[in-house]
Write a protein that holds these residues in place. Structure first.
Motif, PDB file in Angstrom:
ATOM      1  N   THR A 129      36.992  47.202  40.700  1.00 22.20           N
ATOM      2  CA  THR A 129      37.171  48.251  39.697  1.00 22.20           C
ATOM      3  C   THR A 129      35.977  48.297  38.764  1.00 22.20           C
ATOM      4  OG1 THR A 129      38.469  46.648  38.435  1.00 22.20           O
ATOM      5  CG2 THR A 129      39.692  48.285  39.680  1.00 22.20           C
ATOM      6  N   PRO A 130      35.634  49.501  38.304  1.00 25.12           N
ATOM      7  CA  PRO A 130      34.519  49.623  37.366  1.00 25.12           C
ATOM      8  C   PRO A 130      34.806  48.884  36.054  1.00 25.12           C
ATOM      9  CG  PRO A 130      35.112  51.764  38.277  1.00 25.12           C
ATOM     10  CD  PRO A 130      36.161  50.800  38.716  1.00 25.12           C
ATOM     11  N   GLU A 131      33.749  48.516  35.356  1.00 25.01           N
ATOM     12  CA  GLU A 131      33.898  47.716  34.140  1.00 25.01           C
ATOM     13  C   GLU A 131      34.693  48.430  33.051  1.00 25.01           C
ATOM     14  OE1 GLU A 131      30.357  45.946  32.620  1.00 25.01           O
ATOM     15  OE2 GLU A 131      29.635  45.450  34.626  1.00 25.01           O
ATOM     16  N   PHE A 132      34.528  49.758  32.904  1.00 25.60           N
ATOM     17  CA  PHE A 132      35.245  50.448  31.832  1.00 25.60           C
ATOM     18  C   PHE A 132      36.756  50.420  32.062  1.00 25.60           C
ATOM     19  CE2 PHE A 132      34.660  53.888  34.850  1.00 25.60           C
ATOM     20  CZ  PHE A 132      35.819  54.632  34.742  1.00 25.60           C
ATOM     21  N   ILE A 133      37.194  50.432  33.317  1.00 26.10           N
ATOM     22  CA  ILE A 133      38.629  50.313  33.604  1.00 26.10           C
ATOM     23  C   ILE A 133      39.098  48.894  33.312  1.00 26.10           C
ATOM     24  CG2 ILE A 133      40.366  50.380  35.439  1.00 26.10           C
ATOM     25  CD1 ILE A 133      38.802  52.688  36.664  1.00 26.10           C
ATOM     26  N   ASP A 134      38.285  47.907  33.661  1.00 30.83           N
ATOM     27  CA  ASP A 134      38.648  46.523  33.377  1.00 30.83           C
ATOM     28  C   ASP A 134      38.747  46.275  31.872  1.00 30.83           C
ATOM     29  OD1 ASP A 134      38.759  45.930  36.057  1.00 30.83           O
ATOM     30  OD2 ASP A 134      36.688  45.237  36.153  1.00 30.83           O
ATOM     31  N   LEU A 168      40.982  43.965  37.481  1.00 32.62           N
ATOM     32  CA  LEU A 168      42.059  44.411  38.354  1.00 32.62           C
ATOM     33  C   LEU A 168      41.779  44.078  39.818  1.00 32.62           C
ATOM     34  CD1 LEU A 168      43.018  47.891  36.921  1.00 32.62           C
ATOM     35  CD2 LEU A 168      44.368  45.823  36.932  1.00 32.62           C
ATOM     36  N   ILE A 169      40.657  44.559  40.313  1.00 37.24           N
ATOM     37  CA  ILE A 169      40.282  44.329  41.704  1.00 37.24           C
ATOM     38  C   ILE A 169      38.911  43.660  41.697  1.00 37.24           C
ATOM     39  CG2 ILE A 169      39.822  45.410  43.928  1.00 37.24           C
ATOM     40  CD1 ILE A 169      41.549  47.763  42.977  1.00 37.24           C
ATOM     41  N   PRO A 170      38.812  42.435  42.189  1.00 37.20           N
ATOM     42  CA  PRO A 170      37.534  41.723  42.089  1.00 37.20           C
ATOM     43  C   PRO A 170      36.422  42.330  42.942  1.00 37.20           C
ATOM     44  CG  PRO A 170      39.150  40.410  43.280  1.00 37.20           C
ATOM     45  CD  PRO A 170      39.854  41.632  42.781  1.00 37.20           C
ATOM     46  N   GLY A 171      36.741  42.838  44.111  1.00 35.01           N
ATOM     47  CA  GLY A 171      35.717  43.440  44.965  1.00 35.01           C
ATOM     48  C   GLY A 171      34.966  42.402  45.785  1.00 35.01           C
ATOM     49  N   TYR A 172      34.091  42.904  46.642  1.00 33.02           N
ATOM     50  CA  TYR A 172      33.310  42.057  47.542  1.00 33.02           C
ATOM     51  C   TYR A 172      31.834  42.320  47.319  1.00 33.02           C
ATOM     52  CZ  TYR A 172      37.811  41.911  49.948  1.00 33.02           C
ATOM     53  OH  TYR A 172      39.128  41.782  50.245  1.00 33.02           O
ATOM     54  N   GLN A 173      30.993  41.479  47.947  1.00 35.75           N
ATOM     55  CA  GLN A 173      29.550  41.680  47.854  1.00 35.75           C
ATOM     56  C   GLN A 173      29.134  42.824  48.774  1.00 35.75           C
ATOM     57  OE1 GLN A 173      27.831  37.930  48.886  1.00 35.75           O
ATOM     58  NE2 GLN A 173      27.842  37.222  46.770  1.00 35.75           N
ATOM     59  N   MET A 174      28.256  43.674  48.262  1.00 34.69           N
ATOM     60  CA  MET A 174      27.822  44.836  49.020  1.00 34.69           C
ATOM     61  C   MET A 174      26.815  44.477  50.108  1.00 34.69           C
ATOM     62  SD  MET A 174      28.154  48.040  49.375  1.00 34.69           S
ATOM     63  CE  MET A 174      27.338  49.480  49.957  1.00 34.69           C
ATOM     64  N   GLY A 175      25.824  43.680  49.765  1.00 33.15           N
ATOM     65  CA  GLY A 175      24.784  43.366  50.734  1.00 33.15           C
ATOM     66  C   GLY A 175      23.817  44.528  50.893  1.00 33.15           C
ATOM     67  N   SER A 176      23.100  44.546  51.994  1.00 39.46           N
ATOM     68  CA  SER A 176      22.148  45.622  52.276  1.00 39.46           C
ATOM     69  C   SER A 176      22.352  46.079  53.714  1.00 39.46           C
ATOM     70  CB  SER A 176      20.718  45.116  52.063  1.00 39.46           C
ATOM     71  OG  SER A 176      20.416  44.127  53.012  1.00 39.46           O
ATOM     72  N   ALA A 177      21.568  47.053  54.130  1.00 40.41           N
ATOM     73  CA  ALA A 177      21.691  47.562  55.492  1.00 40.41           C
ATOM     74  C   ALA A 177      21.273  46.504  56.514  1.00 40.41           C
ATOM     75  CB  ALA A 177      20.854  48.822  55.670  1.00 40.41           C
ATOM     76  N   VAL A 178      20.383  45.613  56.126  1.00 41.17           N
ATOM     77  CA  VAL A 178      19.925  44.566  57.028  1.00 41.17           C
ATOM     78  C   VAL A 178      20.920  43.405  57.057  1.00 41.17           C
ATOM     79  CG1 VAL A 178      18.084  42.892  57.450  1.00 41.17           C
ATOM     80  CG2 VAL A 178      17.526  45.186  56.688  1.00 41.17           C
TER      81      VAL A 178
END
Length: 161
Positions: free
Chosen positions: A29-34, A41-51
């Protein structure tokens, strides 16, 4: 603007909502919602890169594609030319029903937090409450709500069972 094709309008909104929600769940979740909620609320995952793709990369890309497709379908609902029965749209629920369902979920999560119970049980209880309300007050939406409730029950009961 005049909505000329209500089916495409609602389908486009649904595609956009699902795509954006998958992106939010994957990234967190975005910081303003938190800040408004008081906790993460939702911790999320690491995005990484295309490689070196992280666990969030695939859901974010697919969610973005689905949101763009939804925007195209939504735009098409304003410019298409349909006539007769193809234009009619009968929805078994309305915005008030969606607000009540969202309210039930929020109250259940807050109550679970206050009672120090797992959110899994709060989600299952709120799905049961919304299903009973749908069966009692919106019999035309019964099938949709029961399918969603069963999917939610499967998702939350998979881990403990």
């Amino acid at each position: 603007m005049v909505i000329r094709n209500p089916k495409d309008f609602w389908a486009g909104l649904m595609f956009m909502a699902f795509g954006l929600s998958f992106m939010i769940i994957a990234l967190g979740t975005p910081e303003f919602i938190d800040r408004l909620w008081g906790e993460r609320l939702i911790p999320g995952y690491q995005m990484g890169s295309a490689v070196r793709m992280g666990p969030a990369y695939f859901p974010v890309v697919l969610g973005g594609i689905l949101a763009v497709l939804g925007a195209v379908v939504l735009f098409r609902s304003f410019v298409s030319q349909l006539k007769g029965d193809a234009v009619r749209l009968r929805i078994a629920f309305n915005v008030l029903d969606l607000a009540v369902a969202a309210g039930v979920f929020v109250v259940a999560v807050r109550l679970a937090k206050a009672l120090d119970i797992s959110n899994d049980y709060a989600m299952l209880a709120s799905a049961l409450i919304v299903s009973v309300l749908a069966i009692a007050f919106r019999p035309n939406a019964k099938a949709l709500v029961l399918i969603l409730a069963c999917s939610l029950a499967f998702a939350y009961l998979l881990k403990p069972l």
